[in-house]
Design a protein around this motif. Structure first.
Motif, PDB file in Angstrom:
ATOM      1  N   PRO A 106      33.006  33.380  67.752  1.00  0.00           N
ATOM      2  CA  PRO A 106      34.145  32.684  66.740  1.00  0.00           C
ATOM      3  C   PRO A 106      35.427  32.470  67.304  1.00  0.00           C
ATOM      4  O   PRO A 106      35.966  33.206  68.449  1.00  0.00           O
ATOM      5  N   HIS A 107      36.390  31.976  66.639  1.00  0.00           N
ATOM      6  CA  HIS A 107      37.698  31.672  66.737  1.00  0.00           C
ATOM      7  C   HIS A 107      38.482  32.962  66.644  1.00  0.00           C
ATOM      8  O   HIS A 107      38.140  33.991  66.011  1.00  0.00           O
ATOM      9  N   PRO A 108      39.185  33.225  67.613  1.00  0.00           N
ATOM     10  CA  PRO A 108      39.686  34.576  67.724  1.00  0.00           C
ATOM     11  C   PRO A 108      40.577  35.217  66.468  1.00  0.00           C
ATOM     12  O   PRO A 108      40.249  36.433  66.045  1.00  0.00           O
ATOM     13  N   GLU A 109      41.130  34.315  65.587  1.00  0.00           N
ATOM     14  CA  GLU A 109      41.458  34.645  64.105  1.00  0.00           C
ATOM     15  C   GLU A 109      40.309  35.267  63.360  1.00  0.00           C
ATOM     16  O   GLU A 109      40.433  36.297  62.803  1.00  0.00           O
ATOM     17  N   LEU A 110      39.098  34.599  63.431  1.00  0.00           N
ATOM     18  CA  LEU A 110      38.231  34.748  62.667  1.00  0.00           C
ATOM     19  C   LEU A 110      37.475  36.063  63.301  1.00  0.00           C
ATOM     20  O   LEU A 110      37.006  36.899  62.450  1.00  0.00           O
ATOM     21  N   ALA A 111      37.299  36.223  64.446  1.00  0.00           N
ATOM     22  CA  ALA A 111      36.889  37.540  65.054  1.00  0.00           C
ATOM     23  C   ALA A 111      37.724  38.627  64.807  1.00  0.00           C
ATOM     24  O   ALA A 111      36.937  39.689  64.381  1.00  0.00           O
ATOM     25  N   ARG A 112      38.846  38.539  64.592  1.00  0.00           N
ATOM     26  CA  ARG A 112      39.758  39.576  63.929  1.00  0.00           C
ATOM     27  C   ARG A 112      39.491  39.899  62.843  1.00  0.00           C
ATOM     28  O   ARG A 112      39.562  41.114  62.324  1.00  0.00           O
ATOM     29  N   TRP A 113      39.625  38.895  61.722  1.00  0.00           N
ATOM     30  CA  TRP A 113      39.136  39.083  60.448  1.00  0.00           C
ATOM     31  C   TRP A 113      37.524  39.869  60.231  1.00  0.00           C
ATOM     32  O   TRP A 113      37.446  40.817  59.627  1.00  0.00           O
ATOM     33  N   ALA A 114      36.465  39.515  61.102  1.00  0.00           N
ATOM     34  CA  ALA A 114      35.397  39.930  61.044  1.00  0.00           C
ATOM     35  C   ALA A 114      35.172  41.469  61.400  1.00  0.00           C
ATOM     36  O   ALA A 114      34.419  42.307  60.814  1.00  0.00           O
ATOM     37  N   THR A 115      36.138  41.920  62.231  1.00  0.00           N
ATOM     38  CA  THR A 115      35.987  43.448  62.481  1.00  0.00           C
ATOM     39  C   THR A 115      36.292  44.129  61.405  1.00  0.00           C
ATOM     40  O   THR A 115      36.049  45.374  61.407  1.00  0.00           O
ATOM     41  N   THR A 116      37.184  43.643  60.469  1.00  0.00           N
ATOM     42  CA  THR A 116      37.554  44.598  59.351  1.00  0.00           C
ATOM     43  C   THR A 116      36.669  44.271  57.950  1.00  0.00           C
ATOM     44  O   THR A 116      36.823  44.597  57.072  1.00  0.00           O
ATOM     45  N   ALA A 117      35.779  43.218  58.324  1.00  0.00           N
ATOM     46  CA  ALA A 117      34.588  42.715  57.065  1.00  0.00           C
ATOM     47  C   ALA A 117      33.366  43.695  57.040  1.00  0.00           C
ATOM     48  O   ALA A 117      33.046  44.062  58.046  1.00  0.00           O
ATOM     49  N   ARG A 118      33.053  43.714  55.870  1.00  0.00           N
ATOM     50  CA  ARG A 118      31.543  44.676  55.715  1.00  0.00           C
ATOM     51  C   ARG A 118      30.635  43.624  55.941  1.00  0.00           C
ATOM     52  O   ARG A 118      29.718  43.181  54.951  1.00  0.00           O
ATOM     53  N   VAL A 119      30.268  43.156  56.981  1.00  0.00           N
ATOM     54  CA  VAL A 119      29.309  42.215  57.329  1.00  0.00           C
ATOM     55  C   VAL A 119      28.071  43.121  57.266  1.00  0.00           C
ATOM     56  O   VAL A 119      26.587  42.424  57.341  1.00  0.00           O
ATOM     57  N   GLU A 120      27.946  44.380  57.344  1.00  0.00           N
ATOM     58  CA  GLU A 120      26.571  45.051  57.391  1.00  0.00           C
ATOM     59  C   GLU A 120      25.873  44.935  56.140  1.00  0.00           C
ATOM     60  O   GLU A 120      24.458  45.284  55.909  1.00  0.00           O
ATOM     61  N   ASP A 121      26.492  44.746  55.039  1.00  0.00           N
ATOM     62  CA  ASP A 121      25.871  44.455  53.949  1.00  0.00           C
ATOM     63  C   ASP A 121      25.158  43.405  53.506  1.00  0.00           C
ATOM     64  O   ASP A 121      24.186  43.069  52.590  1.00  0.00           O
ATOM     65  N   VAL A 122      24.973  42.239  54.525  1.00  0.00           N
ATOM     66  CA  VAL A 122      24.447  41.174  54.404  1.00  0.00           C
ATOM     67  C   VAL A 122      22.945  41.466  54.459  1.00  0.00           C
ATOM     68  O   VAL A 122      22.566  42.071  55.769  1.00  0.00           O
ATOM     69  N   PRO A 123      22.150  41.103  53.673  1.00  0.00           N
ATOM     70  CA  PRO A 123      20.624  41.346  53.839  1.00  0.00           C
ATOM     71  C   PRO A 123      20.125  40.819  55.070  1.00  0.00           C
ATOM     72  O   PRO A 123      20.796  39.694  55.633  1.00  0.00           O
ATOM     73  N   PRO A 124      19.111  41.515  55.695  1.00  0.00           N
ATOM     74  CA  PRO A 124      18.462  41.022  57.187  1.00  0.00           C
ATOM     75  C   PRO A 124      17.973  39.746  57.016  1.00  0.00           C
ATOM     76  O   PRO A 124      18.044  38.810  57.981  1.00  0.00           O
ATOM     77  N   GLY A 125      17.157  39.057  55.848  1.00  0.00           N
ATOM     78  CA  GLY A 125      16.883  37.980  55.630  1.00  0.00           C
ATOM     79  C   GLY A 125      17.772  36.631  55.665  1.00  0.00           C
ATOM     80  O   GLY A 125      17.802  35.822  56.348  1.00  0.00           O
ATOM     81  N   LEU A 126      18.956  36.919  55.253  1.00  0.00           N
ATOM     82  CA  LEU A 126      20.201  36.091  55.284  1.00  0.00           C
ATOM     83  C   LEU A 126      20.760  36.128  56.775  1.00  0.00           C
ATOM     84  O   LEU A 126      21.049  34.981  57.262  1.00  0.00           O
ATOM     85  N   ILE A 127      20.778  37.319  57.511  1.00  0.00           N
ATOM     86  CA  ILE A 127      21.427  37.036  58.850  1.00  0.00           C
ATOM     87  C   ILE A 127      20.259  36.200  59.686  1.00  0.00           C
ATOM     88  O   ILE A 127      20.655  35.406  60.704  1.00  0.00           O
ATOM     89  N   LEU A 128      19.100  36.828  59.545  1.00  0.00           N
ATOM     90  CA  LEU A 128      17.880  35.891  60.164  1.00  0.00           C
ATOM     91  C   LEU A 128      18.187  34.540  60.029  1.00  0.00           C
ATOM     92  O   LEU A 128      18.205  33.399  60.864  1.00  0.00           O
ATOM     93  N   ALA A 129      18.420  34.041  58.771  1.00  0.00           N
ATOM     94  CA  ALA A 129      18.474  32.776  58.422  1.00  0.00           C
ATOM     95  C   ALA A 129      19.655  32.132  58.836  1.00  0.00           C
ATOM     96  O   ALA A 129      19.561  30.740  59.350  1.00  0.00           O
ATOM     97  N   ALA A 130      20.721  32.704  59.080  1.00  0.00           N
ATOM     98  CA  ALA A 130      22.100  32.196  59.405  1.00  0.00           C
ATOM     99  C   ALA A 130      22.022  31.935  61.065  1.00  0.00           C
ATOM    100  O   ALA A 130      22.448  30.880  61.570  1.00  0.00           O
ATOM    101  N   ARG A 131      21.319  32.963  61.759  1.00  0.00           N
ATOM    102  CA  ARG A 131      21.110  32.898  63.322  1.00  0.00           C
ATOM    103  C   ARG A 131      20.157  31.788  63.508  1.00  0.00           C
ATOM    104  O   ARG A 131      20.354  30.879  64.542  1.00  0.00           O
TER     105      ARG A 131
END
Length: 288
Positions: A177-202
């Motif tokens: 991702p863009h560096p600014e978005l990458a810095r935001w993502a490091t502080t976000a709770r992305v681990e709460d996204v269900p596996p099904g949605l992560i798979l769909a996004a990938r």
């Protein structure tokens, strides 16, 4: 592999659980349910007192069966978003057909169907056959005959049981991702996204440039909206849905494999194509 239709009709590949793994998970769940039944029955007998009649004892037995047979899968799958103890041990998870997490209503339908359809209880009551003879036979036949391995409860609830350990492997990281978005993502709770949605996004990110421009934009925005419901804090304003999904999946990948730090630019080099998003200009629509 099996194709599931997500959001606006894009087919995604999942690995459905088959009869063997589901049977192993069910056996473990039945053992736990038997223990819970005995505990529940003894508690109800103690509350009823030693002078309870035979009819009362029979009623307590039925109540105990209903409480455990319906309550155990309902509570487990609702709290853990699709995993009972048996499924957890077998590496399985229940997800909706759109790839989203299982909700209370889905767990309720599956629990009721397990008791009254999948294990063949009504058939044993009508025919008088012992429960063990037909235990699970209707559900096993449905799983064996279904291309996606769905039992009767899954057909009624609109769910599917998938092999979580296979579908949630990190795989290959998408474009960083863009560096600014990458810095935001490091502080976000992305681990709460269900596996099904992560798979769909990938899956979507790997195919988005092959789709029709309008369909790709609509699907990306809808999937970003669903993912954003489980991520906090929200990303910077004006982030395009595609870039948002890239940031979330990349950060989830980084945490799953436990290496690389985007803050110092040590993401692994991306060697794939870098086409522009086939829609409106970047940042034109917000992921939230």
């Amino acid at each position: 592999m099996s194709e599931l239709v997500v959001a606006e009709g894009v087919a995604l590949e999942l690995r459905p659980a088959r009869l063997g793994s589901r049977a192993a998970a069910l056996v473990l769940d039945l053992i736990l349910m038997a223990v819970l039944y005995e505990i529940c029955y003894q508690l109800l007998r103690a509350l009823a007192g030693s002078g309870a009649s035979d009819d009362t004892v029979s009623a307590l037995d039925i109540v105990s069966i209903l409480l455990v047979a319906v309550g155990y899968p309902l509570v487990c799958e609702t709290i853990s978003s699709g995993r009972s103890v048996g499924k957890l041990a077998a590496g399985l998870r229940v997800v909706r057909l759109d790839g989203g997490p299982e909700r209370f209503r889905h767990a309720m339908v599956r629990a009721m169907a397990l008791l009254f359809a999948d294990i063949g209880l009504p058939i044993t009551l009508i025919t008088g056959l012992p429960v063990l003879i037909l235990l699970g036979l209707p559900g096993a036949v449905a799983v064996a005959c279904s291309r996606q391995g769905r039992r009767l409860g899954d057909l009624l609830a609109g769910t599917i049981v998938v092999r979580e350990r296979s579908e949630t492997s990190p795989g290959t990281m998408p474009m960083p991702p863009h560096p600014e978005l990458a810095r935001w993502a490091t502080t976000a709770r992305v681990e709460d996204v269900p596996p099904g949605l992560i798979l769909a996004a990938r899956q979507l990110l790997s195919r988005v440039f092959e789709l029709d421009r309008t369909a790709a934009a609509e699907l990306t925005e809808e999937l970003a909206r669903q993912v954003a419901e489980h991520v906090s804090p929200q990303p910077p304003r004006g982030v395009a849905p595609y870039q948002y999904l890239v940031a979330v999946t990349a950060e989830r990948y980084r945490r799953e494999i436990g290496v690389n730090d985007p803050s110092n630019g040590t993401y692994r080099a991306y060697r794939g194509p870098r086409p522009g998003f086939p829609g409106t200009r970047t940042g034109a629509r917000s992921a939230s």
